[in-house]
Design a protein around this motif. Structure first.
Motif, PDB file in Angstrom:
ATOM      1  N   ALA A 101      -6.398 -10.034  46.438  1.00  0.00           N
ATOM      2  CA  ALA A 101      -5.171 -10.810  46.278  1.00  0.00           C
ATOM      3  C   ALA A 101      -3.996  -9.897  45.937  1.00  0.00           C
ATOM      4  O   ALA A 101      -2.833 -10.221  46.234  1.00  0.00           O
ATOM      5  CB  ALA A 101      -5.355 -11.849  45.177  1.00  0.00           C
ATOM      6  N   GLU A 102      -4.305  -8.740  45.347  1.00  0.00           N
ATOM      7  CA  GLU A 102      -3.259  -7.791  44.942  1.00  0.00           C
ATOM      8  C   GLU A 102      -2.490  -7.206  46.125  1.00  0.00           C
ATOM      9  O   GLU A 102      -1.442  -6.563  45.930  1.00  0.00           O
ATOM     10  CB  GLU A 102      -3.876  -6.661  44.111  1.00  0.00           C
ATOM     11  CG  GLU A 102      -4.315  -7.050  42.722  1.00  0.00           C
ATOM     12  CD  GLU A 102      -5.643  -7.809  42.691  1.00  0.00           C
ATOM     13  OE1 GLU A 102      -6.065  -8.217  41.595  1.00  0.00           O
ATOM     14  OE2 GLU A 102      -6.266  -7.975  43.772  1.00  0.00           O
ATOM     15  N   PHE A 103      -2.989  -7.428  47.346  1.00  0.00           N
ATOM     16  CA  PHE A 103      -2.241  -6.988  48.532  1.00  0.00           C
ATOM     17  C   PHE A 103      -0.839  -7.603  48.555  1.00  0.00           C
ATOM     18  O   PHE A 103       0.090  -7.030  49.130  1.00  0.00           O
ATOM     19  CB  PHE A 103      -2.991  -7.372  49.816  1.00  0.00           C
ATOM     20  CG  PHE A 103      -3.821  -6.259  50.383  1.00  0.00           C
ATOM     21  CD1 PHE A 103      -4.535  -5.411  49.556  1.00  0.00           C
ATOM     22  CD2 PHE A 103      -3.897  -6.056  51.749  1.00  0.00           C
ATOM     23  CE1 PHE A 103      -5.304  -4.375  50.082  1.00  0.00           C
ATOM     24  CE2 PHE A 103      -4.661  -5.032  52.291  1.00  0.00           C
ATOM     25  CZ  PHE A 103      -5.363  -4.188  51.450  1.00  0.00           C
ATOM     26  N   GLY A 104      -0.703  -8.754  47.955  1.00  0.00           N
ATOM     27  CA  GLY A 104       0.593  -9.420  47.920  1.00  0.00           C
ATOM     28  C   GLY A 104       1.647  -8.646  47.163  1.00  0.00           C
ATOM     29  O   GLY A 104       2.841  -8.948  47.265  1.00  0.00           O
ATOM     30  N   GLN A 105       1.224  -7.633  46.382  1.00  0.00           N
ATOM     31  CA  GLN A 105       2.169  -6.817  45.607  1.00  0.00           C
ATOM     32  C   GLN A 105       2.742  -5.654  46.425  1.00  0.00           C
ATOM     33  O   GLN A 105       3.645  -4.963  45.971  1.00  0.00           O
ATOM     34  CB  GLN A 105       1.447  -6.249  44.370  1.00  0.00           C
ATOM     35  CG  GLN A 105       0.904  -7.326  43.441  1.00  0.00           C
ATOM     36  CD  GLN A 105      -0.066  -6.772  42.411  1.00  0.00           C
ATOM     37  OE1 GLN A 105      -0.809  -7.519  41.787  1.00  0.00           O
ATOM     38  NE2 GLN A 105      -0.070  -5.459  42.226  1.00  0.00           N
ATOM     39  N   LEU A 106       2.228  -5.462  47.632  1.00  0.00           N
ATOM     40  CA  LEU A 106       2.626  -4.310  48.448  1.00  0.00           C
ATOM     41  C   LEU A 106       3.892  -4.640  49.236  1.00  0.00           C
ATOM     42  O   LEU A 106       3.888  -4.736  50.465  1.00  0.00           O
ATOM     43  CB  LEU A 106       1.482  -3.913  49.386  1.00  0.00           C
ATOM     44  CG  LEU A 106       0.166  -3.539  48.688  1.00  0.00           C
ATOM     45  CD1 LEU A 106      -0.927  -3.246  49.713  1.00  0.00           C
ATOM     46  CD2 LEU A 106       0.369  -2.325  47.780  1.00  0.00           C
ATOM     47  N   ALA A 107       4.990  -4.776  48.530  1.00  0.00           N
ATOM     48  CA  ALA A 107       6.239  -5.235  49.143  1.00  0.00           C
ATOM     49  C   ALA A 107       6.861  -4.195  50.070  1.00  0.00           C
ATOM     50  O   ALA A 107       7.673  -4.545  50.936  1.00  0.00           O
ATOM     51  CB  ALA A 107       7.236  -5.609  48.050  1.00  0.00           C
ATOM     52  N   SER A 108       6.508  -2.922  49.907  1.00  0.00           N
ATOM     53  CA  SER A 108       7.091  -1.862  50.740  1.00  0.00           C
ATOM     54  C   SER A 108       6.328  -1.638  52.036  1.00  0.00           C
ATOM     55  O   SER A 108       6.763  -0.867  52.895  1.00  0.00           O
ATOM     56  CB  SER A 108       7.144  -0.544  49.953  1.00  0.00           C
ATOM     57  OG  SER A 108       7.924  -0.669  48.785  1.00  0.00           O
ATOM     58  N   LEU A 109       5.180  -2.306  52.195  1.00  0.00           N
ATOM     59  CA  LEU A 109       4.279  -2.052  53.315  1.00  0.00           C
ATOM     60  C   LEU A 109       4.908  -2.435  54.649  1.00  0.00           C
ATOM     61  O   LEU A 109       5.417  -3.533  54.831  1.00  0.00           O
ATOM     62  CB  LEU A 109       2.982  -2.834  53.109  1.00  0.00           C
ATOM     63  CG  LEU A 109       1.722  -2.300  53.788  1.00  0.00           C
ATOM     64  CD1 LEU A 109       1.414  -0.880  53.338  1.00  0.00           C
ATOM     65  CD2 LEU A 109       0.535  -3.209  53.477  1.00  0.00           C
ATOM     66  N   LYS A 110       4.885  -1.488  55.595  1.00  0.00           N
ATOM     67  CA  LYS A 110       5.417  -1.723  56.934  1.00  0.00           C
ATOM     68  C   LYS A 110       4.327  -1.638  58.006  1.00  0.00           C
ATOM     69  O   LYS A 110       4.458  -2.238  59.074  1.00  0.00           O
ATOM     70  CB  LYS A 110       6.511  -0.690  57.256  1.00  0.00           C
ATOM     71  CG  LYS A 110       7.704  -0.728  56.322  1.00  0.00           C
ATOM     72  CD  LYS A 110       8.431  -2.061  56.385  1.00  0.00           C
ATOM     73  CE  LYS A 110       9.642  -2.068  55.471  1.00  0.00           C
ATOM     74  NZ  LYS A 110      10.292  -3.420  55.445  1.00  0.00           N
ATOM     75  N   ILE A 111       3.282  -0.877  57.727  1.00  0.00           N
ATOM     76  CA  ILE A 111       2.187  -0.698  58.684  1.00  0.00           C
ATOM     77  C   ILE A 111       0.882  -1.076  57.995  1.00  0.00           C
ATOM     78  O   ILE A 111       0.510  -0.465  56.988  1.00  0.00           O
ATOM     79  CB  ILE A 111       2.108   0.753  59.200  1.00  0.00           C
ATOM     80  CG1 ILE A 111       3.390   1.119  59.951  1.00  0.00           C
ATOM     81  CG2 ILE A 111       0.889   0.950  60.097  1.00  0.00           C
ATOM     82  CD1 ILE A 111       3.464   2.591  60.336  1.00  0.00           C
ATOM     83  N   LEU A 112       0.194  -2.080  58.503  1.00  0.00           N
ATOM     84  CA  LEU A 112      -1.083  -2.517  57.936  1.00  0.00           C
ATOM     85  C   LEU A 112      -2.066  -2.739  59.069  1.00  0.00           C
ATOM     86  O   LEU A 112      -1.849  -3.574  59.946  1.00  0.00           O
ATOM     87  CB  LEU A 112      -0.904  -3.817  57.136  1.00  0.00           C
ATOM     88  CG  LEU A 112      -2.189  -4.417  56.565  1.00  0.00           C
ATOM     89  CD1 LEU A 112      -2.866  -3.455  55.591  1.00  0.00           C
ATOM     90  CD2 LEU A 112      -1.909  -5.764  55.889  1.00  0.00           C
ATOM     91  N   GLN A 113      -3.160  -1.979  59.061  1.00  0.00           N
ATOM     92  CA  GLN A 113      -4.185  -2.119  60.090  1.00  0.00           C
ATOM     93  C   GLN A 113      -5.557  -2.184  59.420  1.00  0.00           C
ATOM     94  O   GLN A 113      -5.979  -1.250  58.731  1.00  0.00           O
ATOM     95  CB  GLN A 113      -4.115  -0.949  61.073  1.00  0.00           C
ATOM     96  CG  GLN A 113      -2.815  -0.960  61.890  1.00  0.00           C
ATOM     97  CD  GLN A 113      -2.770   0.151  62.913  1.00  0.00           C
ATOM     98  OE1 GLN A 113      -2.332   1.255  62.621  1.00  0.00           O
ATOM     99  NE2 GLN A 113      -3.228  -0.154  64.119  1.00  0.00           N
ATOM    100  N   LEU A 114      -6.233  -3.302  59.638  1.00  0.00           N
ATOM    101  CA  LEU A 114      -7.514  -3.575  58.992  1.00  0.00           C
ATOM    102  C   LEU A 114      -8.613  -3.943  59.984  1.00  0.00           C
ATOM    103  O   LEU A 114      -9.733  -4.246  59.583  1.00  0.00           O
ATOM    104  CB  LEU A 114      -7.353  -4.734  57.993  1.00  0.00           C
ATOM    105  CG  LEU A 114      -6.337  -4.534  56.865  1.00  0.00           C
ATOM    106  CD1 LEU A 114      -6.132  -5.845  56.111  1.00  0.00           C
ATOM    107  CD2 LEU A 114      -6.786  -3.440  55.923  1.00  0.00           C
ATOM    108  N   GLN A 115      -8.313  -3.896  61.272  1.00  0.00           N
ATOM    109  CA  GLN A 115      -9.238  -4.407  62.276  1.00  0.00           C
ATOM    110  C   GLN A 115     -10.537  -3.593  62.343  1.00  0.00           C
ATOM    111  O   GLN A 115     -10.603  -2.454  61.927  1.00  0.00           O
ATOM    112  CB  GLN A 115      -8.563  -4.468  63.659  1.00  0.00           C
ATOM    113  CG  GLN A 115      -8.275  -3.133  64.313  1.00  0.00           C
ATOM    114  CD  GLN A 115      -6.972  -2.517  63.900  1.00  0.00           C
ATOM    115  OE1 GLN A 115      -6.408  -2.862  62.867  1.00  0.00           O
ATOM    116  NE2 GLN A 115      -6.484  -1.586  64.706  1.00  0.00           N
ATOM    117  N   ASN A 116     -11.563  -4.240  62.906  1.00  0.00           N
ATOM    118  CA  ASN A 116     -12.873  -3.605  63.110  1.00  0.00           C
ATOM    119  C   ASN A 116     -13.532  -3.194  61.803  1.00  0.00           C
ATOM    120  O   ASN A 116     -13.938  -2.050  61.602  1.00  0.00           O
ATOM    121  CB  ASN A 116     -12.766  -2.401  64.063  1.00  0.00           C
ATOM    122  CG  ASN A 116     -12.270  -2.777  65.437  1.00  0.00           C
ATOM    123  OD1 ASN A 116     -12.574  -3.862  65.944  1.00  0.00           O
ATOM    124  ND2 ASN A 116     -11.476  -1.914  66.051  1.00  0.00           N
TER     125      ASN A 116
END
Length: 295
Positions: free
Chosen positions: A227-242
């Motif tokens: 749930a803490e991913f919601g704190q990553l306000a600066s994130l521009k690139i997120l890749q979680l596939q596979n």
């Protein structure tokens, strides 16, 4: 008094000549020559004239008689890194990326306490990352994507409070992502793409408020997205596939407008790829396949 004055004048003149001729200490010069010999220096794209002053050697940066930088990017280095690299005590930049370096990391590499940038990506280096990497307190960039690294990611990475970029993508690393990574408050880019990492993503990743790039694709990560991913306000690139996540519900609550690149295994979340250069993170297509050459 006259003799003392003459002695000091000669000493200062000698030092001036040494710097003018681009000389360094015999120990540091020997370390450079060791690198030249162990990586087939005669066949480098831009070789060194070992009889010429050190400051004329390609990629060698000298300040006050010490080697402070070594950049031999894409220069056809072919061989192993000598243990004597640890003698370059004043070096802050070591960039030997895009070569054909084999073998393991020298154990004394972790003694380079002034090192700020370490780039060894796109080589054929094998073995484990030394736990002593935590001694490199000044380090800002550690990039070794596209090698043959094995073992786990050392917990001691969490001690590198100045680290801005950590890229270990396209290796053979296994085990969990260390919780200590959450200590890296200045981290802007984390690339762990295409390894054999497993377990859950640590909730401590949410502490990385400066993080702009997070690439964890092509692993064996499981559980739920913290749930803490919601704190990553600066994130521009997120890749979680596979990966093997049980739930990606947290991603539905994130603001998709913040992303330039967004990709996951959730088919209800449309992948998003804006025009952006992300060379540091999406390197799988160029990974070396012939592991036998690194034996």
């Amino acid at each position: 008094m006259l003799r003392i004055t003459i002695f000091l004048f000669c000493l200062m003149s000698s030092a001036g000549i040494s710097l003018a001729n681009g000389q360094v200490s015999p120990k540091e010069k020997s370390a450079l020559v060791d690198l030249y010999n162990s990586t087939n220096g005669k066949e480098w794209n831009s070789s060194w004239d070992l009889n010429a002053p050190v400051n004329t050697w390609k990629g060698v940066e000298i300040n006050q008689g010490h080697v402070i930088g070594l950049t031999l990017f894409m220069n056809n280095l072919n061989g192993t890194l000598p243990e004597s690299l640890g003698d370059l005590k004043h070096i802050s930049t070591l960039n030997l990326a895009f070569n054909q370096i084999t073998g393991v990391l020298p154990k004394d590499l972790v003694k380079l306490e002034k090192l700020k940038t370490l780039r060894l990506e796109m080589n054929r280096i094998k073995g484990e990352i030394p736990e002593g990497v935590g001694h490199l307190k000044q380090l800002e960039i550690f990039s070794m994507f596209n090698n043959f690294l094995t073992g786990t990611i050392p917990e001691s990475f969490g001690e590198l409070k100045n680290l801005k970029e950590l890229n270990l993508s396209s290796n053979n690393l296994k085990g969990d992502i260390p919780k200590s990574i959450g200590n890296l408050s200045n981290l802007e880019a984390l690339g762990l793409f295409e390894n054999k990492l497993e377990g859950q993503i640590p909730a401590e990743i949410g502490n990385l408020v400066q993080l702009k790039e997070l690439v964890l694709s092509n692993n064996q990560l499981g559980g739920e997205i913290p749930a803490e991913f919601g704190q990553l306000a600066s994130l521009k690139i997120l890749q979680l596939q596979n990966n093997r996540f049980n739930s990606l519900n947290v991603l539905h609550g994130m603001d998709s407008d913040q992303f330039l690149v967004f990709d996951s295994d959730d088919k209800t979340l449309n992948p998003k790829f804006n025009e952006i250069k992300i060379d540091r993170t999406r390197m799988a297509d160029t990974k070396f396949e012939d592991e036998n050459e690194n034996e």
